[in-house]
Design a protein around this motif. Structure first.
Motif, PDB file in Angstrom:
ATOM      1  N   ASP A   3      38.051  63.968  31.222  1.00 12.21           N
ATOM      2  CA  ASP A   3      37.945  63.107  32.390  1.00 12.21           C
ATOM      3  C   ASP A   3      36.969  63.698  33.390  1.00 12.21           C
ATOM      4  OD1 ASP A   3      39.960  61.575  31.301  1.00 12.21           O
ATOM      5  OD2 ASP A   3      41.543  62.574  32.434  1.00 12.21           O
ATOM      6  N   ALA A   4      36.294  62.806  34.133  1.00  7.99           N
ATOM      7  CA  ALA A   4      35.419  63.233  35.218  1.00  7.99           C
ATOM      8  C   ALA A   4      35.401  62.139  36.279  1.00  7.99           C
ATOM      9  CB  ALA A   4      34.008  63.490  34.700  1.00  7.99           C
ATOM     10  N   PRO A   5      35.461  62.522  37.561  1.00 11.06           N
ATOM     11  CA  PRO A   5      35.457  61.521  38.624  1.00 11.06           C
ATOM     12  C   PRO A   5      34.061  60.978  38.896  1.00 11.06           C
ATOM     13  CG  PRO A   5      35.606  63.711  39.563  1.00 11.06           C
ATOM     14  CD  PRO A   5      35.652  63.875  38.069  1.00 11.06           C
ATOM     15  N   GLY A   6      34.024  59.741  39.378  1.00 10.20           N
ATOM     16  CA  GLY A   6      32.754  59.120  39.714  1.00 10.20           C
ATOM     17  C   GLY A   6      32.952  57.931  40.631  1.00 10.20           C
ATOM     18  N   VAL A  18      27.991  54.224  36.826  1.00 10.01           N
ATOM     19  CA  VAL A  18      28.843  55.154  37.569  1.00 10.01           C
ATOM     20  C   VAL A  18      28.042  56.400  37.912  1.00 10.01           C
ATOM     21  CG1 VAL A  18      30.957  56.515  37.502  1.00 10.01           C
ATOM     22  CG2 VAL A  18      30.895  54.292  36.387  1.00 10.01           C
ATOM     23  N   ARG A  19      28.051  56.758  39.203  1.00  7.73           N
ATOM     24  CA  ARG A  19      27.426  58.009  39.651  1.00  7.73           C
ATOM     25  C   ARG A  19      28.492  59.088  39.580  1.00  7.73           C
ATOM     26  NH1 ARG A  19      27.162  60.086  44.888  1.00  7.73           N
ATOM     27  NH2 ARG A  19      27.914  58.052  45.559  1.00  7.73           N
ATOM     28  N   MET A  20      28.249  60.081  38.762  1.00  7.52           N
ATOM     29  CA  MET A  20      29.229  61.138  38.530  1.00  7.52           C
ATOM     30  C   MET A  20      29.172  62.147  39.672  1.00  7.52           C
ATOM     31  SD  MET A  20      30.407  59.866  35.857  1.00  7.52           S
ATOM     32  CE  MET A  20      31.637  61.092  35.506  1.00  7.52           C
ATOM     33  N   ARG A  48      23.972  62.124  38.991  1.00  9.86           N
ATOM     34  CA  ARG A  48      23.677  61.552  37.681  1.00  9.86           C
ATOM     35  C   ARG A  48      24.463  60.274  37.509  1.00  9.86           C
ATOM     36  NH1 ARG A  48      23.769  66.573  33.701  1.00  9.86           N
ATOM     37  NH2 ARG A  48      24.030  64.845  32.313  1.00  9.86           N
ATOM     38  N   SER A  49      23.791  59.231  37.040  1.00 12.97           N
ATOM     39  CA  SER A  49      24.426  57.932  36.834  1.00 12.97           C
ATOM     40  C   SER A  49      24.441  57.598  35.355  1.00 12.97           C
ATOM     41  CB  SER A  49      23.672  56.846  37.594  1.00 12.97           C
ATOM     42  OG  SER A  49      23.739  57.088  38.976  1.00 12.97           O
ATOM     43  N   ARG A  63      36.246  54.291  43.445  1.00 10.33           N
ATOM     44  CA  ARG A  63      36.318  55.633  42.878  1.00 10.33           C
ATOM     45  C   ARG A  63      37.057  55.503  41.564  1.00 10.33           C
ATOM     46  NH1 ARG A  63      34.720  59.274  45.128  1.00 10.33           N
ATOM     47  NH2 ARG A  63      35.119  60.837  46.611  1.00 10.33           N
ATOM     48  N   VAL A  64      36.473  56.034  40.497  1.00  8.99           N
ATOM     49  CA  VAL A  64      37.037  55.872  39.157  1.00  8.99           C
ATOM     50  C   VAL A  64      37.082  57.213  38.436  1.00  8.99           C
ATOM     51  CG1 VAL A  64      36.286  53.474  38.927  1.00  8.99           C
ATOM     52  CG2 VAL A  64      34.775  55.306  38.168  1.00  8.99           C
ATOM     53  N   VAL A  65      37.806  57.220  37.335  1.00  9.61           N
ATOM     54  CA  VAL A  65      37.833  58.369  36.440  1.00  9.61           C
ATOM     55  C   VAL A  65      37.240  57.908  35.115  1.00  9.61           C
ATOM     56  CG1 VAL A  65      39.301  59.986  35.196  1.00  9.61           C
ATOM     57  CG2 VAL A  65      39.846  59.380  37.551  1.00  9.61           C
TER      58      VAL A  65
END
Length: 138
Positions: A3-6, A18-20, A48-49, A63-65
């Motif tokens: 998982d990583a937020p973006g 999504v921009r990380m 980075r998108s 805000r997403v994961v």
């Protein structure tokens, strides 16, 4: 799952741009973390998108994961690094057996070129494997 937020910046059909916020998995401070996020910031400071699947229909500004299967990274690395390396060695070995050092050099070049062609052909007509596709989890 990794998982990583973006943050969703735009929509593109069933996908979202999504921009990380981080350049790694974000587990740098946990036990067993590799510190890849710190190295990523050193070499790439710009945001980075990425274009990812958007099954929950998130909208811009959310805000997403973003998640991806843990085996996806390993499979991609084996295909993109392992296959060319194997082809290089096989080409060099066969070329060496046929024509010595010059044959080894030409065989290695032919092995690399053939692996490039194989990967390009294999990935061109193929629909993306859903297990390897990053998606918005929440």
């Amino acid at each position: 799952m990794i998982d990583a937020p973006g943050i969703v910046t735009a929509l593109d059909g069933d996908f979202a741009i999504v921009r990380m916020e981080e350049s790694g998995c974000g587990r740098c401070h946990e036990t067993g973390g590799c510190g890849g996020n710190n190295i990523g910031r050193l070499f790439c400071s710009a945001p980075r998108s990425f274009r990812v699947l958007n099954p929950g229909k998130s909208s811009p500004g959310d805000r997403v994961v973003v998640a991806i299967d843990e085996g996806a990274l390993r499979r991609s690395a084996l295909m993109c690094y392992g296959l060319p390396l194997l082809a290089l060695f096989i080409g060099a070995f066969c070329g060496s057996a046929l024509a010595g050092e010059t044959g080894a050099i030409l065989g290695a070049i032919c092995g690399l070129f053939s692996s490039w062609l194989l990967l390009r052909y294999a990935l061109r007509g193929q629909t993306p494997d859903q297990r390897s596709q990053p998606f918005i989890r929440s």
